[in-house]
Enzyme design. Structure first.
Site, PDB file in Angstrom:
ATOM      1  CD  GLU A   1      19.153  -6.568  21.500  1.00 39.06           C
ATOM      2  OE1 GLU A   1      18.023  -6.836  21.945  1.00 39.06           O
ATOM      3  OE2 GLU A   1      19.569  -7.008  20.422  1.00 39.06           O
TER       4      GLU A   1
ATOM      5  CG  HIS B   1      15.961  -7.433  18.825  1.00 40.22           C
ATOM      6  ND1 HIS B   1      16.677  -8.094  19.783  1.00 40.22           N
ATOM      7  CD2 HIS B   1      15.441  -8.416  18.029  1.00 40.22           C
ATOM      8  CE1 HIS B   1      16.608  -9.415  19.590  1.00 40.22           C
ATOM      9  NE2 HIS B   1      15.861  -9.631  18.529  1.00 40.22           N
TER      10      HIS B   1
ATOM     11  NE  ARG C   1      18.598 -13.693  20.641  1.00 39.86           N
ATOM     12  CZ  ARG C   1      17.461 -13.636  19.929  1.00 39.86           C
ATOM     13  NH1 ARG C   1      17.405 -12.918  18.826  1.00 39.86           N
ATOM     14  NH2 ARG C   1      16.379 -14.273  20.340  1.00 39.86           N
TER      15      ARG C   1
HETATM   16  C1  DGY Z   1      13.667 -13.928  17.839  1.00 34.31           C
HETATM   17  O1  DGY Z   1      12.560 -14.398  17.607  1.00 34.31           O
HETATM   18  O2  DGY Z   1      14.583 -14.591  18.314  1.00 34.31           O
HETATM   19  C2  DGY Z   1      13.867 -12.486  17.511  1.00 34.31           C
HETATM   20  O3  DGY Z   1      15.078 -12.029  17.933  1.00 34.31           O
HETATM   21  C3  DGY Z   1      12.721 -11.653  18.035  1.00 34.31           C
HETATM   22  O4  DGY Z   1      11.639 -11.904  17.254  1.00 34.31           O
END
Ligand code: DGY
Length: 323
Positions: A266, A284, A237
């Protein structure tokens, strides 16, 4: 028949899995349900399959009095206010396991691209600056024998460790509690403190959730602790990294490169990162393979079907009574 809101156009056998329920979803050619229709549909919906960019909080839940389950189309669930869902007795689920390999693969892709200076080489060639083979052109990192530091040896961290061993890397990890002896043996990873990991690794890769504790885990001080010409990779993240500090470290030439799939705000990308020839950037896409996104959709739909049928889904993040 319960009403289930599917927030985006998704692949997979969702209609079969949720057969017998009324489904509200985006109408062609919409990719996502516009906010007004989402709000309207939630008034009497019992299930919601949502994207990670939708904030599930009191403001949204106040308008969804019959909601029993929120299935987050992601393994990370920092977009969900679990206290708010728990107060209302709403089950929250996520999509673990099915995306582990795809995300680990993209982590390796970013690591390799940053360590081997892919964007700089590509730009040199495309911009006509390549004068032919030279012995000391864009010297890169030797991955064999280099140390990979994994912050968070969960499912994805472990999958990255296994891949890195195939490249001859030494692997260390940090996390609050030690992994089991089996996991350490399977991954060859040795546990060290975060400061030691940051200061001694050639590549640092982040696989921790976004929480109040992990926000800006890689701040200016920690980035400065990284070895000169090290690489930072983040497929977890964006909140884990202070992007302004990272951009400054790249500009100073302290880091060889960075590989980022996630960003603090984002879809905005820090302009200095976007401009840096040493930043390998992806929008992402960690889980974005055909098979993975399909499996995620089906898993999320199944967890809604389970809750509506009175069953406990396998992938519960939070359920009534658990908070
Ligand atoms: C998640 O699953 O947390 C990713 O960031 C997106 O697939």
């Amino acid at each position: 028949m319960a009403k289930v809101v599917i927030g985006a156009r998704l692949p997979g056998r969702i209609d079969q899995i949720l057969a017998g329920h009324e489904i509200v979803r985006p109408a062609e050619p919409e990719a996502e349900l516009p906010r007004a229709r989402l709000t309207e549909a939630l008034r009497d919906a019992e299930g919601l399959l949502t994207l990670l960019k939708v904030r599930i909080d009191d403001a949204l839940l106040d308008g969804a009095p019959r909601l029993r389950v929120v299935a987050n189309y992601a393994v990370g669930y920092d977009n969900v206010d679990l206290a708010a869902t728990a107060r209302r007795g709403i089950v929250v689920t996520n999509t673990p396991d099915v995306l582990t390999d795809a995300t680990a693969d993209l982590t390796m892709t970013l690591m390799l691209a940053a360590a081997r200076r892919l964007p700089e080489g590509g730009a040199m060639l495309r911009e006509g600056r390549w004068r032919g083979w030279e012995p000391e052109q864009l010297p890169a990192m030797d991955l064999g024998g280099a140390q990979l530091g994994i912050v968070g040896l969960g499912r994805i961290g472990q999958a990255v460790a296994r891949r890195a061993r195939g490249f001859g890397m030494r692997v260390v990890y940090t996390q609050r509690s030690a992994a089991t002896a089996e996991v350490e043996a399977a991954t060859g990873a040795r546990r060290v403190a975060l400061d030691e990991l940051v200061a001694t690794s050639d590549v640092v890769t982040l696989h921790a959730p976004a929480t109040a504790e992990t926000r800006h885990l890689m701040d200016a001080a920690r980035i400065a602790q990284m070895k000169p010409r090290a690489v930072l990779v983040n497929t977890a993240r964006g909140a884990l990294v202070d992007e302004a500090a990272l951009a400054a470290a790249l500009d100073r030439g302290h880091l060889l490169g960075v590989g980022l799939d996630v960003f603090e705000d984002e879809p905005r990308v820090h302009p200095a990162l976007a401009a840096s020839p040493r930043a390998v950037l992806m929008p992402h896409l960690g889980s974005s393979t055909v098979g993975t996104r399909t499996a995620m959709a089906e898993l999320a739909a199944q967890s809604i079907a389970d809750v509506l049928a009175g069953r406990r889904p396998a992938n519960v993040v939070s359920a009534p009574g658990s908070h």
